[in-house]
Design a protein around this motif. Structure first.
Motif, PDB file in Angstrom:
ATOM      1  N   GLY A 106      36.399  65.327  44.378  1.00  0.00           N
ATOM      2  CA  GLY A 106      36.855  65.082  43.014  1.00  0.00           C
ATOM      3  C   GLY A 106      37.536  66.314  42.468  1.00  0.00           C
ATOM      4  N   THR A 107      38.504  66.115  41.586  1.00  0.00           N
ATOM      5  CA  THR A 107      39.172  67.242  40.938  1.00  0.00           C
ATOM      6  C   THR A 107      39.248  66.980  39.449  1.00  0.00           C
ATOM      7  N   LEU A 108      39.221  68.036  38.671  1.00  0.00           N
ATOM      8  CA  LEU A 108      39.309  67.912  37.218  1.00  0.00           C
ATOM      9  C   LEU A 108      40.699  68.317  36.765  1.00  0.00           C
ATOM     10  N   ILE A 109      41.390  67.389  36.114  1.00  0.00           N
ATOM     11  CA  ILE A 109      42.697  67.680  35.528  1.00  0.00           C
ATOM     12  C   ILE A 109      42.465  68.110  34.091  1.00  0.00           C
ATOM     13  N   ARG A 110      42.681  69.361  33.798  1.00  0.00           N
ATOM     14  CA  ARG A 110      42.391  69.885  32.462  1.00  0.00           C
ATOM     15  C   ARG A 110      43.308  69.281  31.405  1.00  0.00           C
ATOM     16  N   THR A 111      42.775  69.115  30.223  1.00  0.00           N
ATOM     17  CA  THR A 111      43.554  68.620  29.087  1.00  0.00           C
ATOM     18  C   THR A 111      43.370  69.573  27.914  1.00  0.00           C
ATOM     19  N   ASP A 112      44.167  69.354  26.888  1.00  0.00           N
ATOM     20  CA  ASP A 112      44.060  70.201  25.703  1.00  0.00           C
ATOM     21  C   ASP A 112      43.209  69.547  24.618  1.00  0.00           C
ATOM     22  N   ARG A 113      42.256  68.707  25.037  1.00  0.00           N
ATOM     23  CA  ARG A 113      41.388  68.045  24.072  1.00  0.00           C
ATOM     24  C   ARG A 113      40.497  69.063  23.358  1.00  0.00           C
ATOM     25  N   ILE A 114      40.079  68.731  22.136  1.00  0.00           N
ATOM     26  CA  ILE A 114      39.240  69.627  21.362  1.00  0.00           C
ATOM     27  C   ILE A 114      37.766  69.368  21.661  1.00  0.00           C
ATOM     28  N   ARG A 118      33.805  64.747  23.187  1.00  0.00           N
ATOM     29  CA  ARG A 118      32.760  64.954  24.174  1.00  0.00           C
ATOM     30  C   ARG A 118      32.964  64.190  25.474  1.00  0.00           C
ATOM     31  N   PRO A 119      33.476  62.955  25.454  1.00  0.00           N
ATOM     32  CA  PRO A 119      33.635  62.255  26.742  1.00  0.00           C
ATOM     33  C   PRO A 119      34.533  62.992  27.735  1.00  0.00           C
ATOM     34  N   TYR A 120      35.422  63.846  27.223  1.00  0.00           N
ATOM     35  CA  TYR A 120      36.360  64.542  28.098  1.00  0.00           C
ATOM     36  C   TYR A 120      35.829  65.886  28.572  1.00  0.00           C
ATOM     37  N   PHE A 121      34.659  66.295  28.099  1.00  0.00           N
ATOM     38  CA  PHE A 121      34.138  67.619  28.430  1.00  0.00           C
ATOM     39  C   PHE A 121      33.326  67.578  29.718  1.00  0.00           C
ATOM     40  N   SER A 122      33.735  68.388  30.683  1.00  0.00           N
ATOM     41  CA  SER A 122      33.033  68.484  31.959  1.00  0.00           C
ATOM     42  C   SER A 122      31.997  69.596  31.883  1.00  0.00           C
ATOM     43  N   GLY A 123      30.718  69.225  31.990  1.00  0.00           N
ATOM     44  CA  GLY A 123      29.673  70.230  31.981  1.00  0.00           C
ATOM     45  C   GLY A 123      29.735  71.138  33.194  1.00  0.00           C
ATOM     46  N   LYS A 124      30.228  70.618  34.316  1.00  0.00           N
ATOM     47  CA  LYS A 124      30.335  71.404  35.547  1.00  0.00           C
ATOM     48  C   LYS A 124      31.389  72.494  35.406  1.00  0.00           C
ATOM     49  N   HIS A 125      32.543  72.131  34.861  1.00  0.00           N
ATOM     50  CA  HIS A 125      33.656  73.085  34.768  1.00  0.00           C
ATOM     51  C   HIS A 125      33.731  73.773  33.415  1.00  0.00           C
ATOM     52  N   ARG A 126      32.997  73.273  32.424  1.00  0.00           N
ATOM     53  CA  ARG A 126      32.970  73.832  31.078  1.00  0.00           C
ATOM     54  C   ARG A 126      34.320  73.788  30.385  1.00  0.00           C
ATOM     55  N   VAL A 127      35.103  72.774  30.685  1.00  0.00           N
ATOM     56  CA  VAL A 127      36.402  72.563  30.031  1.00  0.00           C
ATOM     57  C   VAL A 127      36.588  71.060  29.824  1.00  0.00           C
ATOM     58  N   HIS A 128      37.572  70.701  29.014  1.00  0.00           N
ATOM     59  CA  HIS A 128      37.903  69.296  28.812  1.00  0.00           C
ATOM     60  C   HIS A 128      38.902  68.852  29.874  1.00  0.00           C
ATOM     61  N   GLY A 129      38.743  67.622  30.336  1.00  0.00           N
ATOM     62  CA  GLY A 129      39.662  67.146  31.358  1.00  0.00           C
ATOM     63  C   GLY A 129      39.366  65.730  31.787  1.00  0.00           C
ATOM     64  N   MET A 130      40.031  65.322  32.873  1.00  0.00           N
ATOM     65  CA  MET A 130      39.886  63.984  33.436  1.00  0.00           C
ATOM     66  C   MET A 130      39.499  64.105  34.904  1.00  0.00           C
ATOM     67  N   ASN A 131      38.556  63.257  35.322  1.00  0.00           N
ATOM     68  CA  ASN A 131      38.068  63.252  36.696  1.00  0.00           C
ATOM     69  C   ASN A 131      38.937  62.337  37.552  1.00  0.00           C
ATOM     70  N   VAL A 132      39.473  62.873  38.645  1.00  0.00           N
ATOM     71  CA  VAL A 132      40.276  62.103  39.597  1.00  0.00           C
ATOM     72  C   VAL A 132      39.683  62.288  40.986  1.00  0.00           C
ATOM     73  N   PRO A 150      37.080  59.977  32.118  1.00  0.00           N
ATOM     74  CA  PRO A 150      36.734  61.143  31.287  1.00  0.00           C
ATOM     75  C   PRO A 150      35.996  62.212  32.083  1.00  0.00           C
ATOM     76  N   GLY A 151      36.249  63.477  31.738  1.00  0.00           N
ATOM     77  CA  GLY A 151      35.735  64.602  32.516  1.00  0.00           C
ATOM     78  C   GLY A 151      34.236  64.671  32.656  1.00  0.00           C
ATOM     79  N   LYS A 152      33.488  64.042  31.749  1.00  0.00           N
ATOM     80  CA  LYS A 152      32.029  64.096  31.855  1.00  0.00           C
ATOM     81  C   LYS A 152      31.499  63.226  32.999  1.00  0.00           C
TER      82      LYS A 152
END
Length: 257
Positions: A106-114, A118-132, A150-152
């Protein structure tokens, strides 16, 4: 506004490939005239994907409006994404090609979400993004990419949502994955977890990492296209962008081979 000449590190074969896709689409639509010809539109889109320039910068560089630059990118990304294989097709081709195993990651595509998103926040990477989710061959060639969640979303959950585990079991192909996929059904092999493991398990983990390592280059190849390093567009477009770029990346590999 100032203008300057710039370069993009892609071949003429890639440009011609994208231009051909656009040309055939225009012919099917019976489109009589566009502000840019297929080759110019293809170059605009490749600059957007490879260098992540804004629509305003693209419009200024190619002599079109910001809205037109956006339409050209949207149209071409959809055309390229539609050419990416379905999961079943990708696995059948892998079997025909005689691949002994695959790599799932899996890879996390970072986004500029605020932070409020919360659904876009990845606890593993500590950034907002999308899981692909990405399936690759042992040498790192991208075989298939999923849509975006969503990144979570945990990698194992994402694999189940997209039906990856079921498809791999039906195909009967051994697939190597990292610890995030522990508990997966079917032919998915993951490393041993825990401390104070016996030497046999440590050796198995080293062999697993050695085999899986080259396949994980697939994610690095995706993110060599700067648009995927941090999205400024709607997060839901991450999946289509990954599929479009996977098509282009595989075309480049084919040309080199």
């Amino acid at each position: 506004m100032l203008f300057y000449r710039a370069a993009v590190d892609l071949s003429h074969q890639t440009l011609n490939y994208v231009a051909g896709v656009i040309r055939r689409h225009r012919k099917s639509m019976r489109s009589v005239w566009r502000r840019l010809n297929p080759g110019q539109q293809a170059l605009l889109v490749l600059v957007y994907l490879r260098k992540a320039e804004t629509y305003t910068e693209l419009g200024a560089g190619f002599g079109v409006s910001t809205a037109t630059a956006w339409r050209y990118v949207e149209e071409t990304v959809k055309l390229l994404s539609a050419r990416s294989p379905k999961l079943g097709q990708a696995l059948r081709k892998a079997k025909r090609d005689g691949l002994h195993y695959l790599v799932l990651d899996g890879t996390l595509i970072r986004t500029d979400r605020i932070k409020a998103d919360r659904p876009y926040f990845s606890g593993k990477h500590r950034v907002h993004g999308m899981n692909v989710q990405v399936i690759a061959s042992p040498d790192g060639t991208i075989l298939w990419t999923s849509g975006a969640l969503p990144g979570k979303t945990h990698d194992l959950s994402a694999a189940r949502i997209w039906g990856i585990l079921r498809a791999l079991e039906q195909a009967g192909i051994v697939t190597l994955a990292d610890k995030a996929y522990q508990g997966a059904e079917g032919p998915v092999v993951t490393p041993y977890k825990g401390k104070n493991k016996p030497e046999s398990q440590k050796q198995a983990n080293r062999s697993h990492a050695k085999l899986r390592g080259p396949g994980e280059r697939a994610n690095a190849q995706l993110k060599s296209w700067k648009i995927l390093r941090k999205l400024r567009c709607c997060p839901s477009k991450a999946g289509h962008l990954c599929k479009a770029i996977a098509v282009l990346q595989n075309h480049r590999v084919t040309q080199v081979a």
